[in-house]
Write a protein that holds these residues in place. Sequence first.
Motif, PDB file in Angstrom:
ATOM      1  N   LEU A  45       0.689  -1.179  -0.136  1.00 26.00           N
ATOM      2  CA  LEU A  45       0.031   0.054   0.101  1.00 26.00           C
ATOM      3  C   LEU A  45       0.787   1.317   0.250  1.00 26.00           C
ATOM      4  O   LEU A  45       0.334   2.348  -0.354  1.00 26.00           O
ATOM      5  CB  LEU A  45      -0.840   0.092   1.054  1.00 26.00           C
ATOM      6  CG  LEU A  45      -1.846  -1.021   1.094  1.00 26.00           C
ATOM      7  CD1 LEU A  45      -2.813  -1.070   2.418  1.00 26.00           C
ATOM      8  CD2 LEU A  45      -2.738  -0.999   0.020  1.00 26.00           C
ATOM      9  N   ILE A  46       2.046   1.352   0.510  1.00 29.76           N
ATOM     10  CA  ILE A  46       2.850   2.405   0.435  1.00 29.76           C
ATOM     11  C   ILE A  46       3.729   2.125  -0.876  1.00 29.76           C
ATOM     12  O   ILE A  46       4.545   1.321  -1.085  1.00 29.76           O
ATOM     13  CB  ILE A  46       3.933   2.400   1.718  1.00 29.76           C
ATOM     14  CG1 ILE A  46       3.014   2.492   3.128  1.00 29.76           C
ATOM     15  CG2 ILE A  46       5.012   3.476   1.469  1.00 29.76           C
ATOM     16  CD1 ILE A  46       3.765   2.693   4.258  1.00 29.76           C
ATOM     17  N   THR A  47       3.417   3.207  -1.870  1.00 27.11           N
ATOM     18  CA  THR A  47       4.268   3.378  -2.915  1.00 27.11           C
ATOM     19  C   THR A  47       4.963   4.310  -2.959  1.00 27.11           C
ATOM     20  O   THR A  47       4.992   5.323  -2.573  1.00 27.11           O
ATOM     21  CB  THR A  47       3.075   3.529  -4.100  1.00 27.11           C
ATOM     22  OG1 THR A  47       2.219   2.436  -3.885  1.00 27.11           O
ATOM     23  CG2 THR A  47       3.693   3.388  -5.404  1.00 27.11           C
ATOM     24  N   THR A  48       6.469   3.847  -3.391  1.00 29.76           N
ATOM     25  CA  THR A  48       7.656   4.877  -3.608  1.00 29.76           C
ATOM     26  C   THR A  48       7.757   5.185  -4.895  1.00 29.76           C
ATOM     27  O   THR A  48       8.116   4.430  -5.709  1.00 29.76           O
ATOM     28  CB  THR A  48       8.799   4.391  -2.900  1.00 29.76           C
ATOM     29  OG1 THR A  48       8.474   4.244  -1.455  1.00 29.76           O
ATOM     30  CG2 THR A  48      10.002   5.519  -3.033  1.00 29.76           C
ATOM     31  N   PHE A  49       7.590   6.409  -5.206  1.00 34.35           N
ATOM     32  CA  PHE A  49       7.879   7.030  -6.601  1.00 34.35           C
ATOM     33  C   PHE A  49       9.179   7.498  -6.747  1.00 34.35           C
ATOM     34  O   PHE A  49       9.422   8.242  -5.872  1.00 34.35           O
ATOM     35  CB  PHE A  49       6.758   8.115  -7.083  1.00 34.35           C
ATOM     36  CG  PHE A  49       5.502   7.639  -6.983  1.00 34.35           C
ATOM     37  CD1 PHE A  49       4.723   7.069  -7.941  1.00 34.35           C
ATOM     38  CD2 PHE A  49       4.765   7.722  -5.622  1.00 34.35           C
ATOM     39  CE1 PHE A  49       3.435   6.713  -7.991  1.00 34.35           C
ATOM     40  CE2 PHE A  49       3.312   7.433  -5.581  1.00 34.35           C
ATOM     41  CZ  PHE A  49       2.621   7.004  -6.596  1.00 34.35           C
ATOM     42  N   THR A  50       9.958   7.025  -7.736  1.00 35.42           N
ATOM     43  CA  THR A  50      11.372   7.465  -7.835  1.00 35.42           C
ATOM     44  C   THR A  50      11.754   7.707  -9.711  1.00 35.42           C
ATOM     45  O   THR A  50      11.242   6.890 -10.295  1.00 35.42           O
ATOM     46  CB  THR A  50      12.285   6.301  -7.359  1.00 35.42           C
ATOM     47  OG1 THR A  50      12.306   5.106  -8.007  1.00 35.42           O
ATOM     48  CG2 THR A  50      12.327   6.166  -5.831  1.00 35.42           C
ATOM     49  N   TRP A  51      12.731   8.696  -9.485  1.00 39.04           N
ATOM     50  CA  TRP A  51      13.013   8.915 -11.128  1.00 39.04           C
ATOM     51  C   TRP A  51      14.365   9.459 -10.850  1.00 39.04           C
ATOM     52  O   TRP A  51      14.962   9.841  -9.793  1.00 39.04           O
ATOM     53  CB  TRP A  51      12.127   9.911 -11.505  1.00 39.04           C
ATOM     54  CG  TRP A  51      11.999  11.205 -10.816  1.00 39.04           C
ATOM     55  CD1 TRP A  51      12.712  12.440 -10.871  1.00 39.04           C
ATOM     56  CD2 TRP A  51      10.979  11.262  -9.670  1.00 39.04           C
ATOM     57  NE1 TRP A  51      12.201  13.326  -9.959  1.00 39.04           N
ATOM     58  CE2 TRP A  51      11.215  12.578  -9.018  1.00 39.04           C
ATOM     59  CE3 TRP A  51      10.041  10.483  -8.901  1.00 39.04           C
ATOM     60  CZ2 TRP A  51      10.563  13.164  -8.065  1.00 39.04           C
ATOM     61  CZ3 TRP A  51       9.509  11.036  -7.865  1.00 39.04           C
ATOM     62  CH2 TRP A  51       9.660  12.482  -7.346  1.00 39.04           C
ATOM     63  N   GLU A  52      15.217   9.446 -12.051  1.00 40.23           N
ATOM     64  CA  GLU A  52      16.257  10.119 -12.128  1.00 40.23           C
ATOM     65  C   GLU A  52      16.480  11.430 -12.209  1.00 40.23           C
ATOM     66  O   GLU A  52      15.497  12.209 -12.765  1.00 40.23           O
ATOM     67  CB  GLU A  52      17.238   9.632 -13.445  1.00 40.23           C
ATOM     68  CG  GLU A  52      17.495   8.044 -13.373  1.00 40.23           C
ATOM     69  CD  GLU A  52      18.218   7.520 -14.601  1.00 40.23           C
ATOM     70  OE1 GLU A  52      18.477   8.368 -15.729  1.00 40.23           O
ATOM     71  OE2 GLU A  52      18.568   6.419 -14.642  1.00 40.23           O
ATOM     72  N   ALA A  53      17.322  11.983 -11.587  1.00 40.70           N
ATOM     73  CA  ALA A  53      17.593  13.802 -11.566  1.00 40.70           C
ATOM     74  C   ALA A  53      17.715  14.239 -12.960  1.00 40.70           C
ATOM     75  O   ALA A  53      18.587  13.510 -13.753  1.00 40.70           O
ATOM     76  CB  ALA A  53      18.722  14.016 -10.496  1.00 40.70           C
ATOM     77  N   ILE A  54      17.488  15.282 -13.112  1.00 34.26           N
ATOM     78  CA  ILE A  54      17.736  16.000 -14.432  1.00 34.26           C
ATOM     79  C   ILE A  54      18.762  17.307 -13.976  1.00 34.26           C
ATOM     80  O   ILE A  54      18.277  18.094 -13.110  1.00 34.26           O
ATOM     81  CB  ILE A  54      16.382  16.649 -15.101  1.00 34.26           C
ATOM     82  CG1 ILE A  54      15.505  15.634 -15.532  1.00 34.26           C
ATOM     83  CG2 ILE A  54      16.827  17.793 -16.084  1.00 34.26           C
ATOM     84  CD1 ILE A  54      15.793  14.796 -16.614  1.00 34.26           C
ATOM     85  N   GLU A  55      19.939  17.194 -14.646  1.00 27.91           N
ATOM     86  CA  GLU A  55      20.590  18.348 -14.463  1.00 27.91           C
ATOM     87  C   GLU A  55      20.153  19.703 -14.666  1.00 27.91           C
ATOM     88  O   GLU A  55      19.290  19.963 -15.560  1.00 27.91           O
ATOM     89  CB  GLU A  55      22.048  18.175 -15.324  1.00 27.91           C
ATOM     90  CG  GLU A  55      23.073  19.425 -14.923  1.00 27.91           C
ATOM     91  CD  GLU A  55      24.467  18.886 -15.691  1.00 27.91           C
ATOM     92  OE1 GLU A  55      25.071  19.845 -15.723  1.00 27.91           O
ATOM     93  OE2 GLU A  55      24.408  17.866 -16.506  1.00 27.91           O
ATOM     94  N   ASP A  56      20.480  20.694 -13.834  1.00 20.10           N
ATOM     95  CA  ASP A  56      19.867  21.943 -13.717  1.00 20.10           C
ATOM     96  C   ASP A  56      18.175  22.120 -13.483  1.00 20.10           C
ATOM     97  O   ASP A  56      17.594  23.189 -13.575  1.00 20.10           O
ATOM     98  CB  ASP A  56      20.047  22.659 -15.212  1.00 20.10           C
ATOM     99  CG  ASP A  56      21.477  22.788 -15.420  1.00 20.10           C
ATOM    100  OD1 ASP A  56      22.407  23.228 -14.404  1.00 20.10           O
ATOM    101  OD2 ASP A  56      21.888  22.286 -16.612  1.00 20.10           O
ATOM    102  N   ALA A  57      17.583  21.004 -13.013  1.00 24.49           N
ATOM    103  CA  ALA A  57      16.533  21.322 -12.463  1.00 24.49           C
ATOM    104  C   ALA A  57      16.299  21.504 -10.971  1.00 24.49           C
ATOM    105  O   ALA A  57      17.212  21.040 -10.186  1.00 24.49           O
ATOM    106  CB  ALA A  57      15.716  19.768 -12.593  1.00 24.49           C
TER     107      ALA A  57
END
Length: 119
Positions: A45-57
């Motif tokens: 039930l606990i969902t962890t959303f993850t993504w790669e960083a974008i340089e300069d964001a």
Amino acid sequence: MKRIALFISIVISIIACEDITEIEDISDKTVTILAPTNNAILDTLITTFTWEAIEDADNYYVQVATPNFEQATQIVIDTLLANTSYSKLLPANSYEWRVRAENSGYKTGYTQQHFSIEN
């Protein structure tokens, strides 16, 4: 005397302009989603959303809808984050999530994925 004051004013303006930093255009970049991946079936039930960083964001705008954005019955997450992950307790259902990167002048397009939670 007026010429000296004008000259000093121009010099100060030029020096001040050098301190302005250019904002990097990130609009052609794409956020890479790490999890949950497209069509993932989760049993938690606990969902962890993850993504790669974008340089300069500077920030990431994250949204989650059920069952999807075209036929959304509910937007369950709508938040702006400075980091590259976010956890949320979600009930069993079908979802679509999307994320985009932003800085003070530009934003990327959304990257989106479908997932479901089953118990």
